[in-house]
Design a protein around this motif. Sequence first.
Motif, PDB file in Angstrom:
ATOM      1  N   ARG A 132       0.818  -1.208   0.000  1.00 18.11           N
ATOM      2  CA  ARG A 132       0.000   0.000   0.000  1.00 18.11           C
ATOM      3  C   ARG A 132       0.857   1.265   0.000  1.00 18.11           C
ATOM      4  O   ARG A 132       0.550   2.237  -0.683  1.00 18.11           O
ATOM      5  CB  ARG A 132      -0.910  -0.017   1.231  1.00 18.11           C
ATOM      6  CG  ARG A 132      -1.853   1.166   1.349  1.00 18.11           C
ATOM      7  CD  ARG A 132      -2.654   1.068   2.630  1.00 18.11           C
ATOM      8  NE  ARG A 132      -3.379  -0.185   2.697  1.00 18.11           N
ATOM      9  CZ  ARG A 132      -3.580  -0.884   3.804  1.00 18.11           C
ATOM     10  NH1 ARG A 132      -3.073  -0.472   4.950  1.00 18.11           N
ATOM     11  NH2 ARG A 132      -4.267  -2.008   3.765  1.00 18.11           N
ATOM     12  N   VAL A 159      -3.267   4.299  -4.737  1.00 15.52           N
ATOM     13  CA  VAL A 159      -3.802   2.955  -4.538  1.00 15.52           C
ATOM     14  C   VAL A 159      -5.326   3.019  -4.497  1.00 15.52           C
ATOM     15  O   VAL A 159      -5.908   4.049  -4.165  1.00 15.52           O
ATOM     16  CB  VAL A 159      -3.259   2.323  -3.241  1.00 15.52           C
ATOM     17  CG1 VAL A 159      -1.760   2.147  -3.312  1.00 15.52           C
ATOM     18  CG2 VAL A 159      -3.643   3.148  -2.022  1.00 15.52           C
ATOM     19  N   ARG A 174      -8.874   2.371  -2.964  1.00 19.64           N
ATOM     20  CA  ARG A 174      -9.435   2.164  -1.628  1.00 19.64           C
ATOM     21  C   ARG A 174     -10.792   2.841  -1.542  1.00 19.64           C
ATOM     22  O   ARG A 174     -10.950   3.989  -1.988  1.00 19.64           O
ATOM     23  CB  ARG A 174      -8.510   2.754  -0.563  1.00 19.64           C
ATOM     24  CG  ARG A 174      -8.945   2.437   0.858  1.00 19.64           C
ATOM     25  CD  ARG A 174      -8.075   3.169   1.842  1.00 19.64           C
ATOM     26  NE  ARG A 174      -8.347   2.746   3.209  1.00 19.64           N
ATOM     27  CZ  ARG A 174      -7.978   3.428   4.277  1.00 19.64           C
ATOM     28  NH1 ARG A 174      -7.309   4.553   4.143  1.00 19.64           N
ATOM     29  NH2 ARG A 174      -8.264   2.988   5.484  1.00 19.64           N
TER      30      ARG A 174
END
Length: 359
Positions: A75, A151, A153
């Motif tokens: 991450r 990333v 999310r």
Amino acid sequence: MFFRMTSSWDPVQVADTDAERAAVRAFRDAHGEPAEFDDGPGIVHLYSGTADQLKAVATLRIFEGSAPPADAVERFSLGLFPNLSSLRFAEIGRFVFAPGAAGRVLPSMARGVYDTMAGTERCDIALSLAPPQVVNHHRKLGGRPYGAPPVQRNGGLHVPLAAVLSDAGYLKGVGAITAGQVSKHFGEGKREPLDLEPLKPLFERDEALIESDSARIWSAMRATLDENAGPSLVDQLSESALRRMAADGLILEVPVGGVITEQGGDDDSILLILRGQFEVLRNSHPIATLGRGDVVGEVAFFLQAGQRSATVRSVDGGRVVVLRRHFLQELNRQDPDAAFTILMNLGRVLSTRLVGAIP
């Protein structure tokens, strides 16, 4: 364990007992923000208020760079950090506030979380993820991009951020509310500040992926205005209005396949495509393709709930300007004519797409 910074601030307490930790989890669940980390070694819950009447909560995950959790390695691209094995990290989960409490409690929570990370837990670097539209606000809390790619999310791209807890110069320079806490934990007779020299290249790398300089954002928006033929967010806007928008915006590089909005997600930011092709999907079915100069997010902007009506993902890698919904409210106070023009532009974009959808 309390951190009372001044008598007028709300105390921040570490949830040491099972009952306190259960109250924090229940509070997060009640506000639709379940804890990001399972309880266990290295997990620290903090709260403001009492266990019976919480005002705000935060959760930290503490770990050594020599043995980081696998998901954190991916991450946060931890391999980018020099001397990784010698560092101690704190990953900060999302703060959750009781309705109406954020404005009053945030400064206390930020200081309490900082004191826990720098003092009790003796961490060197704090890590967090932020939606693109609030990265500039996180900078004022000390977090900054460092070259790690965005990333996926919670229905969209998030930007990894890092804060060097002992970097008093940077924290003071950005006006971080935690700047005054550094001297409590670092310096003569206390902890040795982290050597910043090896980290300088790390923080210089973010320019390739994230652009927050208002002059360069304005230049990119100006070029888009000059070349775009269809209805756009920036049509007929004055140079001063474009500059105000640029000051509130952020340019984000989107990787191939990167999702910038996800259907059903709670996100009301506006995005202006600067480069690349983006596929629009509804219920997993392609319905349109967007490109340079096109706007993303006009439907969610007009919905009170701010829910995304479609998923939008990059086909070939692209670049977008991200603007918060609140920028229009702020612009309306400074330049009502420009705010009205933007609303009209968004309306034209929406009506054009609706007409195009009619068979």
